[in-house]
Scaffold this active site. Structure first.
Site, PDB file in Angstrom:
ATOM      1  N   ASP A   1      12.462  33.004   1.339  1.00  0.00           N
ATOM      2  CA  ASP A   1      11.815  32.040   1.417  1.00  0.00           C
ATOM      3  C   ASP A   1      10.164  32.186   2.117  1.00  0.00           C
ATOM      4  O   ASP A   1       9.128  31.288   1.766  1.00  0.00           O
ATOM      5  CB  ASP A   1      12.260  30.677   2.400  1.00  0.00           C
ATOM      6  CG  ASP A   1      13.318  29.765   1.634  1.00  0.00           C
ATOM      7  OD1 ASP A   1      13.308  30.291   0.291  1.00  0.00           O
ATOM      8  OD2 ASP A   1      13.776  29.296   2.416  1.00  0.00           O
TER       9      ASP A   1
ATOM     10  N   ASN B   1      16.916  23.181   5.711  1.00  0.00           N
ATOM     11  CA  ASN B   1      18.032  23.846   5.229  1.00  0.00           C
ATOM     12  C   ASN B   1      19.163  23.635   6.180  1.00  0.00           C
ATOM     13  O   ASN B   1      20.208  23.853   5.612  1.00  0.00           O
ATOM     14  CB  ASN B   1      17.568  25.436   5.004  1.00  0.00           C
ATOM     15  CG  ASN B   1      16.733  25.383   3.865  1.00  0.00           C
ATOM     16  OD1 ASN B   1      16.640  24.813   2.957  1.00  0.00           O
ATOM     17  ND2 ASN B   1      16.185  26.622   3.907  1.00  0.00           N
TER      18      ASN B   1
ATOM     19  N   ASP C   1      14.674  24.092  -7.188  1.00  0.00           N
ATOM     20  CA  ASP C   1      13.421  24.841  -7.297  1.00  0.00           C
ATOM     21  C   ASP C   1      13.703  25.790  -8.877  1.00  0.00           C
ATOM     22  O   ASP C   1      14.853  26.337  -8.797  1.00  0.00           O
ATOM     23  CB  ASP C   1      13.291  25.658  -6.139  1.00  0.00           C
ATOM     24  CG  ASP C   1      12.670  24.778  -4.855  1.00  0.00           C
ATOM     25  OD1 ASP C   1      12.147  23.710  -5.375  1.00  0.00           O
ATOM     26  OD2 ASP C   1      13.083  25.171  -3.827  1.00  0.00           O
TER      27      ASP C   1
END
Length: 428
Positions: A309, A24, A119
């Site tokens: 996450d 990220n 996603d």
């Protein structure tokens, strides 16, 4: 051809696992490289599919990208004139492609970025991104599936308060403001370590940025930036993945390269649940005792809270823990697809709005399951390790986007995880 992981249950992984650079962060740093003409070099870049996609996207903008996955190095040669149109074919495969929006409008005065895919974890609106750029003076609209931002006369610094501390919006405003005229102040900014890493790169390029890592970031615009070299920070989500893996399987792992300070909330929860969490010379160690782990409640929040996450891993952990726990998702509204797959393995979990009530069972039972995103896929592999028999995890391409050579890392720790062709179409 689709691939899947074959996971045999019963392993208790022991040993050391190395965490590479943060996915990220690496992708956003690559996007920010277009702000400066010349050669920027990034090291400690993870060998994952998303980096390859971002490299291809930047090449489509006329940037020469040399990516060496084995060495973890990306060299970006940025020309004097870069393109401004990020094509749908690439953007649809990578949500992080939206991070080119700020750098392109700052550098070229225009950015045409296809509305991204990524996603399947719920709506991630771009209104905060567009509002921030509009506050800086850009005209923004959507046309034929593209988000178009135009600032032919440049951007002008201003005060911007985010309604929510969005990481992506903070990044796009930050990278746009570094070349704007005057001062920009971002209030209620995201505080994640990846924001600090991006600010560190920009400062090394000659930007004037202060306050990164706090809720208030101040940027004084400069006329131009220079290329630089920069090492990507370690991946805190990958480190957290291995921490939950140790706790869920009752293993003992040293997470080499992991930064304990980046994971205070989840590691604190594991420690209170009875796990050993301690720093080492190379990172930190998480070890669970032989007794069944203890369930604990989780509520996801922006950093420094519990990361969204890591939510799929908390549900997986609680599915085999002693007792019951409530997992609350406060960041994304549709991030519970892992639950239906865990149910196929025998987990007792019920979704109610943005909550999941999990009642721990002693053991799961192997079955075919499907990954819907990066983190759900990794969590299902961990679930397979605490399931009786074999678990087949399809949708491996999702996992490859965040975890390089995942099956090899597991085998080095004593677990039986192998990759194989997935010839059967998934029917859900």
């Amino acid at each position: 051809m689709r691939e899947r992981f074959r996971v045999r249950g019963g392993a208790r992984p022991v040993g050391a696992v190395t965490v590479v650079g943060a996915k990220n962060s690496a992708l956003k740093l690559m996007a920010a490289s277009v702000l400066a003409e010349g050669r920027t070099t990034l090291t400690n870049v993870p060998a994952i599919a998303d980096v390859t996609i971002m490299a291809e996207l930047l090449r489509s903008l006329d940037v020469d990208v040399d990516y060496d996955p084995a060495a973890g190095v990306v060299v970006l040669d940025v020309p004097e004139t870069v393109g401004h149109r990020a094509d749908y074919r690439l953007v649809r495969a990578l949500r992080a492609s939206i991070s080119v929006l700020g750098p392109l409008v700052a550098r070229t005065g225009q950015a045409d970025v296809a509305v991204p895919g990524g996603d399947a974890i719920g709506s991630r609106g771009l209104d905060l991104h567009t509002a921030g750029l509009e506050a800086l003076g850009a005209a923004v609209h959507v046309s034929h599936g593209y988000l178009i931002a135009e600032a032919p006369h440049g951007l002008t610094g201003t005060g911007i308060r985010l309604e929510f501390p969005s990481v992506g919006a903070t990044e796009n405003i930050l990278t746009a403001a570094v070349l704007a005229r005057g001062r920009t102040r971002i209030d209620n900014a995201a505080r994640e370590p990846e924001i600090v890493d991006l600010a560190d790169l920009l400062v090394a390029m000659g930007a004037r940025v202060s306050g990164a890592g706090s809720s208030h970031i101040v940027i004084d615009g400069v006329e131009a930036l220079q290329p630089t070299s920069h090492a990507v920070i370690p991946d805190r989500i990958a480190a957290g993945t291995w921490a939950f893996a140790a706790a869920t399987t009752r293993g003992d792992l040293e997470i080499v390269g992991g930064v304990l300070e980046h994971l205070r909330a989840p590691l604190g929860a594991l420690e209170r649940a009875g796990c050993t969490v301690e720093p080492t010379d190379r990172g930190f160690r998480v070890a669970a005792g032989p007794a069944r782990p203890v369930a604990f409640d989780v509520a996801t929040l922006p950093y420094p809270g519990f990361p969204t996450d890591l939510q799929p891993f908390a549900i997986t952990y609680n599915s085999v823990a002693a007792g019951s726990a409530m997992v609350t998702e406060n960041v994304f509204e549709a991030r519970f697809r892992t639950v239906q797959e865990l149910a196929r393995l025998g987990a007792d979990a019920q979704v109610d709005g943005h909550h999941v009530m999990v009642h721990g069972v002693r053991m799961l039972s192997g079955a075919p399951v499907e990954a819907s995103d990066i983190r759900s896929g990794a969590a299902l592999v961990i679930a397979g390790l605490v399931a009786e028999g074999e678990t087949l995890v399809s949708g491996v391409h999702h996992i490859d986007r965040g975890y390089p050579r995942f099956e090899e890392a597991w085998r080095a720790l004593g677990a039986e995880v192998s990759r194989e062709p997935d010839e059967e179409p998934w029917e859900g």
